[in-house]
Design a protein around this motif. Structure first.
Motif, short mmCIF file in Angstrom:
data_model
loop_
_atom_site.label_atom_id
_atom_site.label_comp_id
_atom_site.label_asym_id
_atom_site.label_seq_id
_atom_site.Cartn_x
_atom_site.Cartn_y
_atom_site.Cartn_z
N LYS A 49 4.86 15.48 -7.21
CA LYS A 49 6.30 15.58 -6.99
C LYS A 49 6.94 14.21 -6.80
N ASN A 50 6.32 13.34 -6.00
CA ASN A 50 6.94 12.08 -5.62
C ASN A 50 6.52 10.88 -6.47
N LEU A 51 5.28 10.84 -6.94
CA LEU A 51 4.79 9.72 -7.74
C LEU A 51 4.07 10.25 -8.98
N PRO A 52 4.81 10.83 -9.92
CA PRO A 52 4.16 11.45 -11.08
C PRO A 52 3.42 10.43 -11.96
N ASP A 53 3.84 9.16 -11.97
CA ASP A 53 3.16 8.17 -12.79
C ASP A 53 1.77 7.84 -12.24
N LEU A 54 1.55 7.95 -10.93
CA LEU A 54 0.24 7.70 -10.34
C LEU A 54 -0.63 8.95 -10.28
N ALA A 55 -0.04 10.11 -10.48
CA ALA A 55 -0.79 11.37 -10.36
C ALA A 55 -1.91 11.45 -11.38
N GLY A 56 -1.74 10.91 -12.56
CA GLY A 56 -2.79 10.97 -13.57
C GLY A 56 -3.92 9.99 -13.30
N GLU A 57 -3.63 8.87 -12.62
CA GLU A 57 -4.64 7.86 -12.37
C GLU A 57 -5.62 8.26 -11.27
N LEU A 58 -5.14 8.95 -10.24
CA LEU A 58 -5.99 9.29 -9.10
C LEU A 58 -6.68 10.62 -9.33
N VAL A 86 0.85 -1.19 0.00
CA VAL A 86 0.00 0.00 0.00
C VAL A 86 0.89 1.24 0.00
N GLN A 87 0.61 2.17 -0.92
CA GLN A 87 1.32 3.45 -0.97
C GLN A 87 0.58 4.45 -0.09
N TYR A 88 1.33 5.19 0.74
CA TYR A 88 0.75 6.19 1.62
C TYR A 88 1.19 7.58 1.17
N CYS A 89 0.27 8.53 1.31
CA CYS A 89 0.53 9.92 0.95
C CYS A 89 1.45 10.55 1.99
N GLY A 90 2.38 11.34 1.54
CA GLY A 90 3.29 12.03 2.45
C GLY A 90 2.67 13.27 3.06
N ALA A 91 1.57 13.76 2.51
CA ALA A 91 0.94 14.97 3.03
C ALA A 91 -0.09 14.65 4.10
N CYS A 92 -0.99 13.70 3.80
CA CYS A 92 -2.07 13.41 4.75
C CYS A 92 -1.89 12.08 5.47
N THR A 93 -0.90 11.30 5.11
CA THR A 93 -0.56 10.00 5.69
C THR A 93 -1.65 8.94 5.53
N GLU A 106 -5.57 6.20 -2.30
CA GLU A 106 -6.95 6.24 -2.80
C GLU A 106 -7.88 7.07 -1.91
N TYR A 107 -7.46 7.38 -0.68
CA TYR A 107 -8.30 8.15 0.22
C TYR A 107 -7.92 9.63 0.30
N CYS A 108 -6.95 10.05 -0.48
CA CYS A 108 -6.54 11.46 -0.47
C CYS A 108 -7.67 12.39 -0.89
N GLU A 109 -8.56 11.91 -1.74
CA GLU A 109 -9.67 12.77 -2.18
C GLU A 109 -10.63 13.10 -1.05
N TYR A 110 -10.57 12.34 0.06
CA TYR A 110 -11.44 12.60 1.20
C TYR A 110 -10.74 13.37 2.32
N SER A 111 -9.48 13.67 2.15
CA SER A 111 -8.75 14.37 3.22
C SER A 111 -9.09 15.85 3.21
#
Length: 172
Positions: free
Chosen positions: A40-49, A12-19, A23-28
Motif C-alpha cells: 500500500k505505502n511503498l509499492p516500488d519496494l514491495a517486489g524487491e523484498l 532507513v525505511q521502517y515498516c508501519g505494521a511491525c515498526t 529488511e527485517y519484516c520477514e522475521y516479524s
C-alpha cells in the motif's frame, strides 16, 4: 571500508505494521500485515523484498508462565482428589509450604496464591499447573483456613504429606 555507492548518513525505511526496518519484516510475527502495508505505502519496494505471509515457523513460541500453562484435569476425571500440604526445606533456616490439588475443587491457583500472600504477609507463587509455593511454614494454619475460605473443600479432602522442616527439635 565504505563502498562508493553508499552515502552517509544512511536513511532507513521502517515498516508501519511491525515498526522494524523493512529488511527485517520477514522475521516479524505479523508478516501478512507487513506485506499489506508495504504494497500500500511503498509499492516500488514491495517486489524487491521477500515477505511471505504464508510461511510459518514450525517452532512454537514460548508462552509466559512456562510449565504452568497446561490446564489440569477436572474433578471426577481422575477419581477422588485431595488437597495436599507439604513442608519443604529451602535453605538453612527457611521453609516453604507446598499446596497442591486446589484446581480439582475449582479454585484458581493465582487467586488462592494472592489470598495466601495477603493473609500470611509473605511471598507466594504458582510454581506448576496445580502447585502453590508459600514462603514460610503455614501448614497448620492452612488446615483451618482452606475449608473456611472455600466451602467445597472439607477437612477430609486435605492431606498432610509431612516433609522436611528446619525447625530445631527441642531437647527433652
Amino acid at each position: 571500508m565504505a563502498s562508493a555507492d553508499v552515502q552517509y548518513p544512511l536513511h532507513v525505511q521502517y515498516c508501519g505494521a511491525c515498526t522494524m526496518p523493512l529488511e527485517y519484516c520477514e522475521y516479524s510475527n505479523c508478516k501478512a500485515a507487513c506485506r499489506e502495508w508495504l504494497e500500500k505505502n511503498l509499492p516500488d519496494l514491495a517486489g524487491e523484498l521477500t515477505i511471505d505471509p504464508a510461511a510459518t515457523d514450525d517452532k512454537k513460541s514460548q508462552k509466559r508462565g512456562g510449565k504452568g500453562t497446561a490446564k489440569p484435569n477436572k474433578k471426577g476425571a481422575a477419581g477422588p482428589s485431595k488437597v495436599t500440604l507439604q513442608i519443604s526445606a529451602r535453605s538453612k533456616n527457611k521453609n516453604v509450604t507446598l499446596v497442591k490439588g486446589l484446581t480439582a475443587f475449582g479454585v484458581e491457583p493465582k487467586v488462592a496464591g494472592k489470598f495466601f500472600a495477603n493473609k500470611f504477609a509473605c511471598g507466594c507463587s504458582v510454581t506448576g499447573t496445580d502447585e502453590i509455593t508459600i514462603q514460610g511454614d503455614f501448614k497448620d494454619e492452612l488446615f483451618d483456613l482452606i475449608p473456611e475460605k472455600w466451602s467445597q473443600i472439607t477437612d477430609d479432602d486435605i492431606e498432610d504429606l509431612g516433609g522436611e522442616s528446619n525447625k530445631k527439635k527441642e531437647k527433652e
